[in-house]
Structure formats: C-alpha cells, structure tokens
Design a protein around this motif. Structure first.
Motif, PDB file in Angstrom:
ATOM      1  N   LYS A  76       0.856  -1.186   0.000  1.00 49.47           N
ATOM      2  CA  LYS A  76       0.000   0.000   0.000  1.00 49.47           C
ATOM      3  C   LYS A  76       0.892   1.237   0.000  1.00 49.47           C
ATOM      4  O   LYS A  76       1.042   1.914   1.026  1.00 49.47           O
ATOM      5  N   TYR A 111      -1.689   5.515  -7.861  1.00 44.26           N
ATOM      6  CA  TYR A 111      -2.888   4.676  -7.921  1.00 44.26           C
ATOM      7  C   TYR A 111      -3.668   4.873  -9.216  1.00 44.26           C
ATOM      8  O   TYR A 111      -4.854   4.543  -9.297  1.00 44.26           O
ATOM      9  N   LYS A 157      -4.993   3.851 -12.759  1.00 44.22           N
ATOM     10  CA  LYS A 157      -5.288   2.524 -13.291  1.00 44.22           C
ATOM     11  C   LYS A 157      -4.200   2.071 -14.270  1.00 44.22           C
ATOM     12  O   LYS A 157      -3.960   0.875 -14.395  1.00 44.22           O
ATOM     13  N   MET A 171      -1.705   0.464 -11.991  1.00 43.35           N
ATOM     14  CA  MET A 171      -2.232  -0.783 -11.449  1.00 43.35           C
ATOM     15  C   MET A 171      -2.305  -1.866 -12.532  1.00 43.35           C
ATOM     16  O   MET A 171      -2.100  -3.052 -12.261  1.00 43.35           O
ATOM     17  N   ARG A 195     -13.682  -2.052  -9.247  1.00 36.36           N
ATOM     18  CA  ARG A 195     -12.386  -1.377  -9.410  1.00 36.36           C
ATOM     19  C   ARG A 195     -11.439  -2.214 -10.271  1.00 36.36           C
ATOM     20  O   ARG A 195     -10.700  -1.689 -11.099  1.00 36.36           O
ATOM     21  N   SER A 217      -5.114   4.147   0.950  1.00 35.80           N
ATOM     22  CA  SER A 217      -4.860   3.684  -0.408  1.00 35.80           C
ATOM     23  C   SER A 217      -6.151   3.478  -1.197  1.00 35.80           C
ATOM     24  O   SER A 217      -6.185   3.723  -2.406  1.00 35.80           O
ATOM     25  N   ASP A 272      -7.019   5.385  -4.648  1.00 36.32           N
ATOM     26  CA  ASP A 272      -7.470   4.697  -5.851  1.00 36.32           C
ATOM     27  C   ASP A 272      -8.676   5.422  -6.448  1.00 36.32           C
ATOM     28  O   ASP A 272      -8.726   5.702  -7.655  1.00 36.32           O
TER      29      ASP A 272
END
Length: 292
Positions: free
Chosen positions: A71, A80, A82, A85, A108, A207, A211
């Motif tokens: 985290k 964070y 996308k 990620m 998500r 976190s 996001d």
C-alpha cells in the motif's frame, strides 16, 4: 485469520515500481487473471476460481492498496492510476511466466482490466468486465438524483485529508454499508468473508481513497486521451452487468461498444457481487469469452 481459496497457493511477487502484490494461484492450463472490486479482496473470486481451475491456471491478486498487497503512499496521482495498477498485473503475470493471458475484473478491478486492455493489447488476449462502465463514461452518466447511488465516488474524489478522516472514523459502517446495499443475495457473502473484507478495508483506507481519487483525475485524463485518439480494445470483450442503463438513463451496451468492437454484452439478475452470488453464471460467461 486471513482466508484463502481452497487448493490455491499463496505467492508474493513484484508489480510495477517496486510494489509487491499478494496473489493466490491454482489450476493448470492457459492463464486467466481475476481482479477484485471494492470493498473486497481477491477472495471474492473464490467460487469462480475453483470452477475455472480445472481448465486454466487461475491467478487472483490483491490490487495494490488492497488486501495483503503493498500500500504505497500516494505521493503523486500516478501511484494509484489505473495505468500503474494495470502495469502491476502485467508484471505479476510475467513473474509467473505468462507473457499473454486472459483478464477479467469486477468493479475497481474491471477499471484496471480496461486500462490493461488499452495499454497492453499484445498481452491481454481476452477481456472480461463485471458491472462497470469505463471511468470517463461513469462520470458522464452520473447525474441528477439517481447519481446518489455513487455518492462514495464524489466523497473520495475530494482533496486528501477529509475523506480519509471521515471513513477511518467509522470504517466498518462505511464499507459494510456497500456490502449491504449492493448485494442481491446477502447470504452469498458469509460472516467470515464479510469480516475479512471489513478487516482488509479498514487497514487500507488511505490507499483505497487514493485509488478512487485517481479515478476523478488522472484516470479520466488517460481515458480522454484514448478516446481522442480513437483507441479501442483489440481483443474479444465480454461485459456482464446489472441493468444500470435503465436505472440511470443511458444505453450501457452502446457505451461499451464504442470501446469494444468485438463485444458480448450481458445483463444479469444477480446483484453487484455477482461472482459470489451467481458463480456458475459468471464462470460460464468467462468460459464463453475464452472460446471466442
């Protein structure tokens, strides 16, 4: 005690930028990565993962910022994003020896999967999406009183400080309210699984908020750039969702078709947590996708 998917092995492997992801891996065959949603962990895929493991190598990670994964502090909006990620997921799969794989995500995780499909078309062979529209479209369709269903999106879009303080002050009530309100069949999330979701979410408030905050900023910028460039998803795409179009007044299939020319759009009678409420239906949809 942290719960696990029966028969799956726990691994911890590098994502992007030094972040490590926790994941469970089981089965054998062509690889399928399953990404969880909010306010959950990889455990939401337990039923679907077991159904697919007889035919596929199934990889169920916790997203960065969630569950047992790292985290990192949100020192910049890209931490964070996308896009970041999605890079985590590609790196994790590569560490397991998979340079090309099918990818499905819920909530998500579906937004991460969408971004992975756009950014890594050579890597993602098939794309499954559960119960979202892309971030840019999400903000465009949320308007008027019906948008109250997404109040948390607006709360966590606020500048750092207040959202984190408010949510942390009553974390179980906040996260539990979504498990209650969004479930078509509350019994599909038994007490021990619910407790695991609440424990993991309470430990990840900064976190999780980061996001969501990214989805009101940098994620919109990335989606808009792809829209302006005419970018589309090159792989077969299956979307399974509740009939949000009817509830919010838009054509959900048309929204997705603009991004995904090879689209199978399905409506379900299950609630938001459809992988837990209707695992046979969702596993079947993923099998159908992989057969295309």
């Amino acid at each position: 005690m942290t719960l696990s998917i029966p028969g799956f092995d726990h691994v911890r492997l590098p994502g992007a930028g030094g972040v490590e992801l926790a994941a469970e891996v089981g089965g054998s065959g062509s690889p399928v990565v399953l990404l969880h949603g909010f306010p959950q962990t990889h455990l939401m895929w337990r039923h679907v993962a077991e159904r697919l493991a007889g035919e596929h190598t199934v990889i169920c990670p916790d997203l960065r910022g969630y569950g047992a994964s790292d985290k990192p502090a949100a020192t910049g909006e890209d931490v964070y994003a996308k896009r970041t990620m999605a890079a985590d997921v590609v790196a994790l799969a590569a560490a397991l020896g998979h340079e090309r794989f099918a990818l499905a995500g819920h909530d998500r995780g579906a937004l991460v999967a969408f971004r992975a499909g756009l950014d890594h078309p050579e890597t993602i062979s098939h794309l499954g999406i559960l119960d979202v529209v892309p971030t840019l479209d999400m903000w465009n369709v949320l308007h008027g009183v019906p948008a109250a269903v997404g109040y948390h999106l607006f709360l966590m879009a606020q500048p750092p400080g207040l959202p984190e303080t408010m949510i942390a002050a009553s974390a179980d009530a906040f996260f539990g309210s979504f498990l209650d309100a969004w479930a078509g069949d509350p019994a599909a999330i038994p007490a021990e699984v619910r407790a695991e979701y609440l424990r993991a979410s309470a430990a990840a408030v900064p976190s999780i908020v980061a996001d969501y905050r990214a989805s009101a900023g940098v994620d919109v910028t990335h989606d808009q750039a792809d829209l302006d460039a005419g970018s589309q998803l090159a792989m077969p795409v299956t979307v399974v969702q509740q009939d949000w179009g009817a509830q919010l007044g838009y054509d959900a299939a048309a929204v997705w078709r603009a991004w995904a020319p090879d689209l199978d759009h399905r409506l379900t009678k299950a609630g938001h947590f459809m992988a837990e409420e209707a695992p046979d239906e969702i596993a079947g949809a993923i099998r159908d996708l992989l057969a295309r």
